[in-house]
Design a protein around this motif. Structure first.
Motif, PDB file in Angstrom:
ATOM      1  N   THR A   1     -84.180  69.145  -7.773  1.00  0.00           N
ATOM      2  CA  THR A   1     -83.688  67.916  -7.351  1.00  0.00           C
ATOM      3  C   THR A   1     -83.793  67.418  -6.091  1.00  0.00           C
ATOM      4  OG1 THR A   1     -81.708  66.207  -7.478  1.00  0.00           O
ATOM      5  CG2 THR A   1     -81.266  68.599  -7.288  1.00  0.00           C
TER       6      THR A   1
ATOM      7  N   ALA B   1     -75.320  67.599  -5.227  1.00  0.00           N
ATOM      8  CA  ALA B   1     -75.832  68.152  -6.223  1.00  0.00           C
ATOM      9  C   ALA B   1     -74.727  69.031  -6.822  1.00  0.00           C
ATOM     10  CB  ALA B   1     -77.099  68.862  -6.268  1.00  0.00           C
TER      11      ALA B   1
ATOM     12  N   ASP C   1     -85.241  67.899 -13.502  1.00  0.00           N
ATOM     13  CA  ASP C   1     -84.794  67.047 -12.411  1.00  0.00           C
ATOM     14  C   ASP C   1     -83.329  66.858 -13.043  1.00  0.00           C
ATOM     15  OD1 ASP C   1     -84.716  64.611 -10.668  1.00  0.00           O
ATOM     16  OD2 ASP C   1     -84.537  63.406 -12.592  1.00  0.00           O
TER      17      ASP C   1
ATOM     18  N   CYS D   1     -82.640  72.002  -3.979  1.00  0.00           N
ATOM     19  CA  CYS D   1     -82.199  70.683  -3.586  1.00  0.00           C
ATOM     20  C   CYS D   1     -83.167  70.094  -2.377  1.00  0.00           C
ATOM     21  CB  CYS D   1     -80.697  70.552  -3.087  1.00  0.00           C
ATOM     22  SG  CYS D   1     -79.514  71.111  -4.664  1.00  0.00           S
TER      23      CYS D   1
END
Length: 219
Positions: free
Chosen positions: A109, A116, A7, A133
């Motif tokens: 994530t 990101a 994460d 993502c």
């Protein structure tokens, strides 16, 4: 252990305080500041989840164009804040140890690629085999899809992946995907069954060999 899935927010970088600032500001822009308890429900979730919680608290209903508008505001704010997000202690050394050991690290994530990318670059994009993502899958965390997709990209099975997560939605997603899941330092205490505790209080001093030992111990 074929891969380590990470994460990003809260686990690799100390960005949760920044998301907290932006989330409170978002709720205020909708007319009513979130309570700390409600703000906790947004941690690790998607923007849609956060906006829905803020709108419900403010007593308003959002249209699709409203979601787009508020997302643009929040993301602009986060780009400002993430520019200086600090990397959590010990992360860089551990990532290099994994790379030297030939164990791929992969970022998983809920954050969109737009936000990101700068954070990944700051951490060191060369330390990762890749990333996925939240805007690249049909359903983000707590749905397990993002983790099963990451394992497929890496050409392995979820049960061969060790995951570090700090939020309840993230841990839930990884556990339900079938991964071996460890709560990252400073993780929420609301953890689904099957999440393991790290053997150290932080990533400082942790090496690839340690993760292999932790993985074998809980298989």
């Amino acid at each position: 252990m074929k891969a380590v899935l990470w994460d990003m927010d809260g686990t690799l970088i100390n960005s949760e305080p920044l998301w907290e600032i932006a989330t409170y500001e978002l709720s205020e822009s909708m007319g009513r500041r979130l309570t700390p308890k409600l703000r906790e429900k947004t941690v690790g979730g998607s923007f849609h989840n956060t906006a829905t919680i803020c709108a419900a608290h403010a007593g308003i209903r959002l249209t699709e164009s409203d979601y787009t508008y508020f997302q643009s505001i929040m993301f602009a704010r986060m780009r400002e804040l993430l520019a200086n997000a600090p990397i959590n202690p010990g992360v860089d050394t551990l990532l290099r140890s994994l790379k030297d050991a030939g164990i791929p690290s992969f970022i998983v994530t809920n954050t969109t690629r737009e936000l990101a990318h700068p954070a990944m670059k700051a951490i060191g994009a060369d330390l990762f085999a890749g990333s996925i993502c939240g805007d690249e899958v049909a359903h983000g965390k707590p749905d397990p899809l993002i983790y099963t997709t990451a394992a497929r990209i890496l050409k392995t099975q979820p049960h061969n992946c060790l995951v570090f997560e700090d939020s309840t939605p993230g841990m839930t997603a990884a556990v339900n995907a079938g991964c071996i899941v460890f709560a990252a330092p400073n993780a929420t205490h609301d953890r689904p069954q099957g999440v393991h505790n790290m053997h150290t209080p932080s990533f400082v001093g942790t090496q690839a060999k340690d993760l292999r030992q932790w993985f074998r111990a809980v298989q």
